[in-house]
Structure formats: C-alpha cells, structure tokens
Write an enzyme that holds these catalytic residues in place. Structure first.
Site, PDB file in Angstrom:
ATOM      1  N   ASP A   1     -15.845   6.689  -5.488  1.00  0.00           N
ATOM      2  CA  ASP A   1     -14.458   7.122  -5.418  1.00  0.00           C
ATOM      3  C   ASP A   1     -13.795   6.373  -4.270  1.00  0.00           C
ATOM      4  OD1 ASP A   1     -13.027  10.033  -6.486  1.00  0.00           O
ATOM      5  OD2 ASP A   1     -12.064   8.896  -4.868  1.00  0.00           O
TER       6      ASP A   1
ATOM      7  N   LYS B   1       1.487   1.330  -2.505  1.00  0.00           N
ATOM      8  CA  LYS B   1       1.124  -0.038  -2.931  1.00  0.00           C
ATOM      9  C   LYS B   1       1.632  -1.076  -1.916  1.00  0.00           C
ATOM     10  CE  LYS B   1      -1.058   0.229  -7.024  1.00  0.00           C
ATOM     11  NZ  LYS B   1      -2.437  -0.240  -7.235  1.00  0.00           N
TER      12      LYS B   1
ATOM     13  N   TYR C   1       4.133   6.356  -4.827  1.00  0.00           N
ATOM     14  CA  TYR C   1       3.200   5.362  -5.385  1.00  0.00           C
ATOM     15  C   TYR C   1       3.563   3.965  -4.878  1.00  0.00           C
ATOM     16  CZ  TYR C   1       1.374   2.121  -8.953  1.00  0.00           C
ATOM     17  OH  TYR C   1       0.766   1.062  -9.610  1.00  0.00           O
TER      18      TYR C   1
ATOM     19  N   GLU D   1       6.425  -2.261  -9.121  1.00  0.00           N
ATOM     20  CA  GLU D   1       7.072  -1.046  -8.626  1.00  0.00           C
ATOM     21  C   GLU D   1       7.402  -1.191  -7.131  1.00  0.00           C
ATOM     22  OE1 GLU D   1       7.847   1.288 -10.785  1.00  0.00           O
ATOM     23  OE2 GLU D   1       8.513   2.845  -9.409  1.00  0.00           O
TER      24      GLU D   1
ATOM     25  N   SER E   1       1.802  -4.053  -7.552  1.00  0.00           N
ATOM     26  CA  SER E   1       2.678  -3.628  -8.647  1.00  0.00           C
ATOM     27  C   SER E   1       4.125  -4.059  -8.437  1.00  0.00           C
ATOM     28  CB  SER E   1       2.626  -2.095  -8.730  1.00  0.00           C
ATOM     29  OG  SER E   1       3.677  -1.616  -9.522  1.00  0.00           O
TER      30      SER E   1
ATOM     31  N   TYR F   1      -2.177  12.768  -1.975  1.00  0.00           N
ATOM     32  CA  TYR F   1      -3.359  12.287  -2.704  1.00  0.00           C
ATOM     33  C   TYR F   1      -3.142  10.833  -3.148  1.00  0.00           C
ATOM     34  CZ  TYR F   1      -6.751  11.484  -6.335  1.00  0.00           C
ATOM     35  OH  TYR F   1      -7.747  10.907  -7.098  1.00  0.00           O
TER      36      TYR F   1
END
Ligand code: NAP
Ligand code: G4F
Length: 349
Positions: free
Chosen positions: A65, A163, A159, A138, A136, A102
C-alpha cells in the site's frame, strides 16, 4: 542470454496498470505488482494475465500500500526492479473533496514514500531504478488551454493539489539526488476497463443498458466541461517510452482535441440510435465544489522526443467502449431473463 528486465507497478489492478502489464509482458519483462488487501477480489482487470503462482509465470503480485513505507522498502529489496511505475492513487477527483486527507496521504505522501524507498535502495545497492510518476492534466486546473509542459499549474481539487506536490517532489529528487524520474502529465484516458464512476464509462454503461431496457435514465453533473480524451492503451506506451529515453524529463501526453460531455453523450447515444436529451438528467449531487472547465493538451514534446503518437481519437474510443459495454449489457440481459437479476446499481456514484 541477458536477464529479462523487471518492472514494479503500483496500481497494477487499475485501468492503466492492466494495459501497462500487457505491454511489459509483451516486451519480455518480469512484472511485479502491488495489490491492496480487500475483502473481495480486486484483480478483475489482470486476471486474464495472471498465472497460478505454482506454475512458472512472469507476473507476480505482492500485498502492499502506498501508505506503508516499510512494505514499499521491503518490496524494492525483494523485487530489485529496473523500472518502477507509480500508478497507484485515489484517482477520483470528486471523491477527493470528500476524502481530502486520505487522498493527500496516498497521492502526495505516497509518492514521497516511493521516492525515498528508491533513493535508499539505490544508495545501498548501487543499482539504478528508473521511476515513472503518473501525473495528471488535472494539475493544470483553471489554466488556459492548450496546456503544455510550460503551463503553470492552477489545481482545483484536493486530488490535483496532491498530484502537484508529487510532481515537484519528483523534480526535486531528480535534481537533488540524480535519480532517473520521469513525470508523465497525462490527459484523460479511457477504455472499456475504465472505472464505472468516471464520466465516459458511466455514459457508455448507462447508454447500452438503456438500449437493452435494463435502465431508464442516466443522471450526470456538469455537462459543459471539455476534456481531451484518449485511449489508455496508447498512453501506457508513452509511459514506457519515457523510461527508455536517454535522460529523465517531464512530458505532456494528450490527443490535442477536446470535446464537451454533451458532445460525448451525442457520440455514444447516437451510435445506439438513442436521443440522449430525452434520457439524461442533471443531478446536482454530481457537481464539484470547484470545476475544471477545459483541458486540451499539446503533446508536441512527447511526439518529438519520444516518437509517441495516439492511435485512437475520441470517436473511435467512444465506439470501442460502446461495443464492449453492449456485450456486457447483453450478458446482463441473459441473466435477467433466466431469473438472475442483479441488484440495481447504486445512485451513490
Ligand atoms: P484507477 O483505475 O483508479 O487505478 C488506481 C490504482 O491505484 C488501483 O490499482 C488501486 O487499487 C490503486 N490504489 C488506490 N489506492 C492505493 C493505495 N493506497 N496504495 C496502493 N495502491 C492504491 O486509475 P487509472 O485510471 O488506472 O490511473 C492510473 C494513475 O494515473 C493514477 O495515479 C491516476 O491518478 C493517474 N492518472 C489517470 C488519468 C486517467 O485519465 N485515467 C489521467 C492522468 C493521471 P484498487 O484496484 O485496489 O482500488
Ligand atoms: O470522468 P471524470 O470524473 O474525470 P476527471 O475529473 O477529468 O478526472 C480524470 O482525469 C484526470 C486527468 O485530467 C485524472 F487525473 C483523474 O484521475 C481522472 O482519471 O470527470 C470528467 C468531467 C468533469 O468535469 C465532471 O464534472 O465530467 C464531469 N461530469 C459530469 N457528470 C461527471 C459527471 N463526472 C463524473 N465522474 N460523474 C458524473 O456523473
């Protein structure tokens, strides 16, 4: 005979992980993938590639993980990869508003954990591990199109912020420690294996189900955003090429054409002879606190330096996804007719 090269992939169970695994296996690599422990099987996208571990195989799966530094360090020692593709992420933009902490842990700190594990491994063993980081479009957020490697990041979601952090950590590790790290800045890429909560797949799943009478309506959020949609199979080829270059660098990967969600609806419903305007409703629950209006990339650098070019435009992509989801809907219909109706798919998405 030279030993096959070894790749380690985080996010191997995701859309891109599955296409990248196919590509690397076809090139003779041994592929190791990190799989999260889940209460149900989560390897659907790679099950067709996986061979029983009791037989000889070039694909190996390991529990791990991105939130677990120790596991990442141990994996590097065990696998000794030549190339590491960091694709693992909480990759849903809307969900990142609900789970910002998270998302940052996995998407931002997760990358730092990978980089530090690679740095330690390289220092101890003297072996080079080339790293690909899944950046990304984004990250460009509200920056004006067409976006290039020189465009300033203006992130619009937790997000995207995560990134951006990851991107600059990669640049910093490259410049500070001389590691081979390539940042891919990939625009949206889709496929029949795209997660069903992303808008293209949500549309192709719903339209094909509506066509066969399995669903009545489709509820969506903002229909005016424009995206530059390519095919995931093409984009994993660009990832691999970045790690074969003489020196590590950052690259935009895009088709250069953008269309709105409305236009994508027209392509998909049109292919099925359906009128989307009668079948689609806007539900504000799918709006985002901040929206990214227009992403359209200029991938001239990747085309020039990597010799990369997309093979599939958005029309061919929509057709590919419709054909695949139509087969899925037909299977569902057969099950329904034989009395094995599935529970309705939740509006939670
Ligand atoms: P995806 O289908 O959502 O797959 C994400 C992968 O990450 C899955 O294998 C998932 O495992 C894994 N993952 C999630 N949380 C993790 C954690 N804590 N530790 C380890 N692994 C974890 O995403 P994708 O479309 O293949 O995208 C691959 C990468 O490219 C992501 O980093 C994404 O942010 C980035 N990206 C995607 C696009 C795009 O348009 N597809 C564009 C630019 C960048 P489970 O299967 O167990 O959930
Ligand atoms: O399909 P989407 O969820 O993709 P989004 O937000 O562009 O993010 C994807 O691409 C990024 C690359 O730019 C990746 F980094 C990221 O991991 C992910 O793969 O949404 C696309 C657009 C948005 O403007 C959204 O508001 O579609 C709009 N939309 C309208 N209705 C919807 C919906 N999106 C979703 N997911 N669901 C809807 O019902």
């Amino acid at each position: 005979m030279t030993a096959p090269r070894t790749a380690l992939i985080t996010g191997i169970t995701g859309q891109d992980g599955s296409y990248l695994t196919e590509l690397l296996l076809s090139k003779g690599y041994a592929v190791h993938g990190v799989v999260r422990r889940a209460s149900l099987f989560n390897t659907d996208r790679i099950d067709h590639l996986y061979v029983d571990p009791h037989q000889e195989s070039r694909i190996h799966l390991h529990y791990g993980d991105l939130t677990d530094s120790g596991a990442l360090r141990n994996l590097l020692e065990e696998v000794e990869p030549d190339e590491l593709y960091n694709l693992g992420a909480q990759s849903h933009v809307r969900v990142s508003f609900d789970q910002p902490e998270y998302t940052a842990d996995v998407v931002a700190l997760g990358v730092l954990r990978v980089l530090e594990a690679v740095r330690g491994h390289q220092r101890r063993t003297g072996r080079q591990v080339k790293v690909y980081q899944a950046g990304s479009s984004e990250m460009f957020g509200s920056a004006k199109p067409r976006q290039t490697e020189a465009t300033r990041f203006e992130p619009r979601s937790p997000y995207a912020c995560a990134k951006v952090f990851a991107h600059y950590q990669c640049v910093n590790h490259r410049e500070s420690y001389g590691l081979f790290i390539a940042n891919g800045v990939l625009f949206n890429h889709e496929s029949p294996r795209r997660g069903e909560t992303f808008v293209t797949r949500k549309i192709t799943r719903a339209a094909t189900r509506i066509k066969l009478g399995l669903q009545e309506k489709l509820y969506l959020g903002n229909l005016d955003a424009r995206r530059d949609w390519g095919f995931a199979g093409d984009y994993v080829e660009a990832m691999w090429r970045m790690l074969q270059a003489d020196r590590p660098d950052d690259y935009v990967v895009a088709t250069g054409e953008s269309i709105t969600i409305r236009a994508f609806l027209g392509l998909v419903f049109g292919a099925l002879d359906l009128d989307w305007e009668a079948l689609v409703e806007v539900d504000p629950r799918y709006f985002r606190p901040a929206e990214v209006d227009h992403l359209e990339g200029d991938s001239a650098k990747a085309r020039r330096l990597l010799g990369w070019a997309p093979t599939t435009d958005v029309r061919a992509l929509a057709k590919m996804m419709v054909e695949s989801d139509l087969r899925l809907a037909e299977r569902e219909l057969v099950l329904k007719r034989s009395g094995h109706e599935e529970a309705p798919r939740g509006g939670y998405r």
